[in-house]
Enzyme design. Structure first.
Site, PDB file in Angstrom:
ATOM      1  N   LYS A  86      31.104  35.579  30.122  1.00 48.85           N
ATOM      2  CA  LYS A  86      30.813  36.142  31.435  1.00 48.85           C
ATOM      3  C   LYS A  86      29.332  36.494  31.581  1.00 48.85           C
ATOM      4  O   LYS A  86      28.862  36.787  32.659  1.00 48.85           O
ATOM      5  CB  LYS A  86      31.688  37.366  31.682  1.00 48.85           C
ATOM      6  CG  LYS A  86      33.187  37.037  31.805  1.00 48.85           C
ATOM      7  CD  LYS A  86      34.017  38.297  31.982  1.00 48.85           C
ATOM      8  CE  LYS A  86      35.513  38.059  32.040  1.00 48.85           C
ATOM      9  NZ  LYS A  86      35.992  37.659  33.374  1.00 48.85           N
TER      10      LYS A  86
ATOM     11  N   LYS B  45      37.769  39.829  45.540  1.00 51.52           N
ATOM     12  CA  LYS B  45      37.800  41.198  46.066  1.00 51.52           C
ATOM     13  C   LYS B  45      36.451  41.545  46.683  1.00 51.52           C
ATOM     14  O   LYS B  45      36.375  42.148  47.752  1.00 51.52           O
ATOM     15  CB  LYS B  45      38.095  42.196  44.939  1.00 51.52           C
ATOM     16  CG  LYS B  45      39.394  41.986  44.194  1.00 51.52           C
ATOM     17  CD  LYS B  45      39.401  42.811  42.885  1.00 51.52           C
ATOM     18  CE  LYS B  45      40.469  42.354  41.928  1.00 51.52           C
ATOM     19  NZ  LYS B  45      40.266  42.913  40.563  1.00 51.52           N
TER      20      LYS B  45
ATOM     21  N   THR C  14      38.810  36.885  39.770  1.00 49.30           N
ATOM     22  CA  THR C  14      39.409  37.460  40.976  1.00 49.30           C
ATOM     23  C   THR C  14      38.533  38.583  41.531  1.00 49.30           C
ATOM     24  O   THR C  14      38.626  38.888  42.721  1.00 49.30           O
ATOM     25  CB  THR C  14      40.829  38.003  40.720  1.00 49.30           C
ATOM     26  OG1 THR C  14      40.825  38.804  39.530  1.00 49.30           O
ATOM     27  CG2 THR C  14      41.831  36.876  40.574  1.00 49.30           C
TER      28      THR C  14
ATOM     29  N   LYS D   1      33.774  43.480  35.218  1.00 50.51           N
ATOM     30  CA  LYS D   1      34.734  42.567  34.579  1.00 50.51           C
ATOM     31  C   LYS D   1      34.738  42.888  33.092  1.00 50.51           C
ATOM     32  O   LYS D   1      33.837  43.573  32.609  1.00 50.51           O
ATOM     33  CB  LYS D   1      34.331  41.115  34.810  1.00 50.51           C
ATOM     34  CG  LYS D   1      32.832  40.853  34.536  1.00 50.51           C
ATOM     35  CD  LYS D   1      32.387  39.476  34.965  1.00 50.51           C
ATOM     36  CE  LYS D   1      32.215  39.284  36.454  1.00 50.51           C
ATOM     37  NZ  LYS D   1      33.292  38.522  37.076  1.00 50.51           N
ATOM     38  N   ARG D   2      35.730  42.401  32.355  1.00 50.68           N
ATOM     39  CA  ARG D   2      35.708  42.612  30.920  1.00 50.68           C
ATOM     40  C   ARG D   2      34.394  42.132  30.330  1.00 50.68           C
ATOM     41  O   ARG D   2      33.771  41.187  30.829  1.00 50.68           O
ATOM     42  CB  ARG D   2      36.871  41.859  30.267  1.00 50.68           C
ATOM     43  CG  ARG D   2      38.199  42.551  30.424  1.00 50.68           C
ATOM     44  CD  ARG D   2      38.174  43.948  29.842  1.00 50.68           C
ATOM     45  NE  ARG D   2      38.121  43.888  28.397  1.00 50.68           N
ATOM     46  CZ  ARG D   2      39.151  44.133  27.584  1.00 50.68           C
ATOM     47  NH1 ARG D   2      40.308  44.505  28.083  1.00 50.68           N
ATOM     48  NH2 ARG D   2      39.015  44.040  26.281  1.00 50.68           N
TER      49      ARG D   2
ATOM     50  N   HIS E  29      45.649  30.069  31.747  1.00 51.16           N
ATOM     51  CA  HIS E  29      44.589  30.935  32.275  1.00 51.16           C
ATOM     52  C   HIS E  29      43.234  30.713  31.654  1.00 51.16           C
ATOM     53  O   HIS E  29      42.288  31.423  31.997  1.00 51.16           O
ATOM     54  CB  HIS E  29      44.962  32.407  32.059  1.00 51.16           C
ATOM     55  CG  HIS E  29      45.958  32.922  33.037  1.00 51.16           C
ATOM     56  ND1 HIS E  29      45.594  33.475  34.231  1.00 51.16           N
ATOM     57  CD2 HIS E  29      47.298  32.932  33.012  1.00 51.16           C
ATOM     58  CE1 HIS E  29      46.679  33.830  34.902  1.00 51.16           C
ATOM     59  NE2 HIS E  29      47.726  33.511  34.181  1.00 51.16           N
TER      60      HIS E  29
HETATM   61  C1  PLP Z   1      40.019  42.304  39.397  1.00 47.13           C
HETATM   62  C2  PLP Z   1      39.875  43.019  38.124  1.00 47.13           C
HETATM   63  C3  PLP Z   1      39.485  42.329  36.976  1.00 47.13           C
HETATM   64  C4  PLP Z   1      39.138  40.854  36.979  1.00 47.13           C
HETATM   65  O1  PLP Z   1      37.741  40.690  37.159  1.00 47.13           O
HETATM   66  P1  PLP Z   1      37.049  39.270  36.902  1.00 47.13           P
HETATM   67  O2  PLP Z   1      35.648  39.485  37.348  1.00 47.13           O
HETATM   68  O3  PLP Z   1      37.763  38.295  37.758  1.00 47.13           O
HETATM   69  O4  PLP Z   1      37.170  38.982  35.460  1.00 47.13           O
HETATM   70  C5  PLP Z   1      39.361  43.033  35.792  1.00 47.13           C
HETATM   71  N1  PLP Z   1      39.614  44.357  35.734  1.00 47.13           N
HETATM   72  C6  PLP Z   1      39.976  45.057  36.826  1.00 47.13           C
HETATM   73  C7  PLP Z   1      40.207  46.520  36.694  1.00 47.13           C
HETATM   74  C8  PLP Z   1      40.131  44.418  38.054  1.00 47.13           C
HETATM   75  O5  PLP Z   1      40.512  45.117  39.122  1.00 47.13           O
END
Ligand code: PLP
Length: 756
Positions: free
Chosen positions: A497, A602, A598, A491-492, A311
């Site tokens: 990032k 979304k 991801t 995101k985290r 990952h």
């Molecule tokens: C989809 C999702 C992530 C992943 O987000 P990235 O921008 O791809 O790092 C992290 N936390 C939650 C709660 C999510 O639903």
């Protein structure tokens, strides 16, 4: 025949007066659990076990009702009580058994595996307090325990249990199941979560706890603070507990089905999600040899059963454990790892590929690559970087093992579940086929030029922005203007990032407004991010964002045009509110660093336009949506990898730029120092000019100009709607149903209809 209404009425029979949201939720949970209990697991010759230290499931009531085909019935039932699912589900606790993308991916995968009718279960841990709950009320991140297991939860006590020998003790691993129903196909698989017998109570304050008390605290928290040895050893304990119990369960299932242990690979496929479950390899070998199989045969059986997903290319995230930790936690697998290292050394004389290195450190990913059948990356670019750079020597040794499986998300949760008005618009425009095959969204392409559809889309988006505004007001007392552009980075919090680069944009915009350049339309910058408790610079960035938010809000010259909203305690439920309302999807990681992402998928499916770098799955998103329907900036991954290889990036060269310097210097301006923590701000400032390991200053100017172009284009509302519609139309590829079908075709071979 069981019936939702009947069970709910039975459950509410003793309630006096109007039932509360809590009581309605609990009654519905009981009903859904009972109905799911009557469904059958998918069956076949071979079964998948998806091992993951994290499953970020989110709330399950709505998702399960959708899959059972009972959403309308539940809404009708709740209407009888004068309420709606949207209202009462706020009372459903969210199981936060994951940190972010990796755990959420595992949850999407379970939904797709069941929905495709594949025999496959999840294997993980039942953390009692999951990920911490984030409090931002003091302008900094504070962490609290988040107990989610109420008297009614989704856990089903199976009565099964396995003994695990750990740190010289014997601990019983009890098995709790979370049911995973498929989408309207009568299938119900399981997520098996292991737990200790007598879990400790949550800490009264904060997230500190006794890391020595294994019997009580082994499964208390997800990823306990790993900044000290006690935390790291506890993490190894959790991992071994999970894989030992999981491996025993698999062998018990195999024998119960009447198969010989030597038939393991014919009946079982194991997916190792990142390196956290890697010890399943030596543990299975140990259990097989203990049961009389010779070592060589056991290695062969396990190798044909196990597969590994990588990952990340961030070196610090690839787990390496000192041998001494494993000696402490599970000395029984140490001699097996030693033998595996010797076998690996027979296959290659490259010391860089060893499992047990000269410093007595065990490289988990190396063990996975040597002793798994398939190794996959999670986006095309990521897999290519693994093959040509990070894992090049492994790829040269085992080219046939490597394969790409671009991530995906379940459209049942991330479109049908969280955005009903958009789903309805799609039904009305292209029919319902997309609900079972996301590729059918492609039919929307023929309609993107229709002005009527563009206007309907803009209406849906506006409505979702009003709903987000209401939710933000209700949950954190913040007012936002739905006429503004909603610019979203969720995101985290991690430097790669680059939320810190987005903060520099905010400073740039603020200075523009103060200089009299007023934007055409207000901009709301929405952040949702948790920082790891021990990650100081990430917490400093959260502090900076909170300070900027306050500065803008309190300045009457600025507030009408620019706002920062920090969504507190960002989790799956928060994501479900924010994503449908997003106009701009910020995907601005330093190229080469984000394996896939991801949230980008979304947001795409919900008609947000990507503003991002050519990183992770953004590359594939732009390829499908069209470059004219996205905003791309920044250095390429090749350039970035080259800058690292040559060590030729120096942030001060970029800081000296007269357009960049005032933005960075603002971090330690009197405006921010007057209310902020000087130590925190100066740490951030120094990092920008002297380290900037993830090169925010490299791309910041390109970022600002691209974002300004994006905001200017937003003003042509119908042209913007067309871009958004093109994104939705081309998002079908990013359904996790597609991802799972590929895993099955190339790795697992569990689909009974396709045979092996
Ligand atoms: C989809 C999702 C992530 C992943 O987000 P990235 O921008 O791809 O790092 C992290 N936390 C939650 C709660 C999510 O639903």
């Amino acid at each position: 025949m069981k019936d939702l209404n009947v069970i709910v009425e039975r459950e509410l029979a003793n309630v006096e007066g109007e039932p509360t949201a809590q009581q309605l939720i609990e009654a519905l949970m009981v009903a859904v659990r009972e109905l799911q209990g009557d469904l059958e697991p998918a069956k076949g010759e071979r079964k998948l076990y998806y091992f993951s230290a994290e499953f970020l499931m989110g709330r399950l009531l709505r998702a399960n009702l959708i899959n059972l085909g009972l959403l309308d019935e539940a809404e009708a039932l709740l209407a009888g009580y004068g309420t709606t699912l949207a209202e009462v589900e706020e009372a459903e606790p969210e199981p936060s058994l994951g940190n972010g993308g990796l755990g959420r991916l595992a949850a999407c995968f379970l939904d797709s595996i069941a929905s495709l009718g594949l025999p496959g279960d999840g294997v993980g841990l039942n953390y009692h307090y999951g990920l911490f709950r984030q409090d931002l009320s003091h302008g900094i991140q504070e962490e609290h325990a988040d107990p989610w297991i109420a008297p009614q939860s989704w856990l089903v006590d199976t009565g099964r249990a396995f003994w695990v020998q750990l740190r010289g003790q014997h601990l019983l691993a009890k098995v709790y199941d979370v049911q995973i129903p498929g989408y309207q196909n009568g299938v119900c698989n399981q997520l098996h979560l292991f737990d200790v017998e007598n879990p400790a109570e949550p800490p009264a304050e904060g997230i500190d706890f006794d890391k020595q008390d294994l019997a009580g605290n082994l499964t208390s928290f997800l990823y306990p603070d790993d900044s000290d040895d006690a935390g790291r050893i506890l993490r190894v304990c959790q991992q071994y507990f999970m894989v030992s119990a999981g491996a025993q369960m698999i062998l018990a299932d195999l024998e119960a089905a009447g198969h010989a242990l030597t038939e393991l690979p014919e009946h079982v496929a194991i997916q190792i999600n990142d390196t956290h479950p890697s010890m399943v390899i030596p543990e299975l070998i140990r259990l097989l040899t203990e049961r009389g199989i010779d070592f060589g045969t056991a290695v062969d059986l396990v190798q044909r059963t196990c597969n590994y997903t990588n990952h990340t290319i961030l070196a610090e995230a690839l787990e390496k454990w000192p041998v001494s930790y494993l000696e402490t936690v599970a000395p029984q697998i140490v001699p097996i790892i030693k033998k595996l290292d010797e076998l690996a050394r027979e296959r290659t004389d490259n010391p860089g590929l060893s499992i047990w290195d000269a410093n007595d450190t065990i490289h988990m990913a190396h063990m996975d690559v040597h002793f798994a059948s398939k190794v996959n990356g999670v986006a095309e670019l990521h897999t290519e970087i693994l093959e040509t750079s990070t894992m090049k020597d492994f790829y040269d040794l085992y080219p046939e093992k490597f394969t790409n499986k671009t991530n995906g998300v379940t459209f049942r949760r991330w479109l049908m579940g969280c955005n009903e008005p958009l789903a309805q618009m799609l039904d009305d425009t292209i029919g319902c086929a997309w609900r079972t095959d996301a590729n059918a969204l492609e039919d929307l392409v023929q309609h993107v030029d229709e002005e009527e559809l563009q206007n309907r889309f803009l209406g849906v988006k506006y409505h979702r922005k009003e709903e987000l505004a209401k939710w933000l007001k209700d949950t954190q007392g913040v007012d936002v203007n739905p006429d503004a552009v909603f610019d979203v980075q969720i995101k985290r919090l991690h430097q790669y990032k680059r939320q810190q680069m987005n903060a520099l944009y905010a400073i740039w915009k603020y200075r523009q407004i103060k200089a009299g350049v007023k934007p055409a339309r207000p901009l709301v910058m929405i952040f949702g991010a948790k920082a790891a408790p021990a990650y100081t610079l990430a917490k400093d960035t959260i502090h900076l964002l909170c300070l900027l938010s306050e500065l803008f809000a309190n300045d009457p010259e600025v507030a009408p045009y620019l706002q920062i909203v920090a969504v507190e305690n960002y989790n799956v439920s928060a994501a479900e509110h924010v994503i449908p309302a997003a106009d701009i999807s910020e995907q601005i990681s330093l190229a080469s660093k984000e394996a896939s992402g991801t949230s980008n998928m979304k947001l795409m499916a919900n008609g947000a336009v990507t503003l991002g770098t050519m990183d992770g799955a953004n590359v594939e998103i732009v390829e499908r949506a069209g470059e004219e329907n996205a905003y791309i900036f920044g250095r390429s991954s090749e350039d970035v990898i080259d800058l690292y290889d040559t060590g030729s990036y120096h942030p001060w060269d970029y800081w000296r730029d007269p357009e960049v310097e005032p933005l960075v210097d603002f971090v330690v301006s009197p405006e921010l120092l007057s209310t902020g923590d000087p130590a925190s701000l100066s740490r951030l400032y120094k990092d920008f000019i002297a380290a900037d390991y993830f090169m925010a200053l490299l791309d910041v100017k390109d970022y600002i100009s691209t974002k300004e172009r994006c905001l200017a284009d937003y003003e042509n509302r119908n042209a913007w709607a067309r871009k958004a519609l093109m994104n939705i139309a081309r998002s079908g590829h990013f359904s996790s149903d597609r991802t799972i079908a590929e895993y099955d075709r190339d790795i697992w071979h569990v689909n009974p209809e396709l045979g092996q």
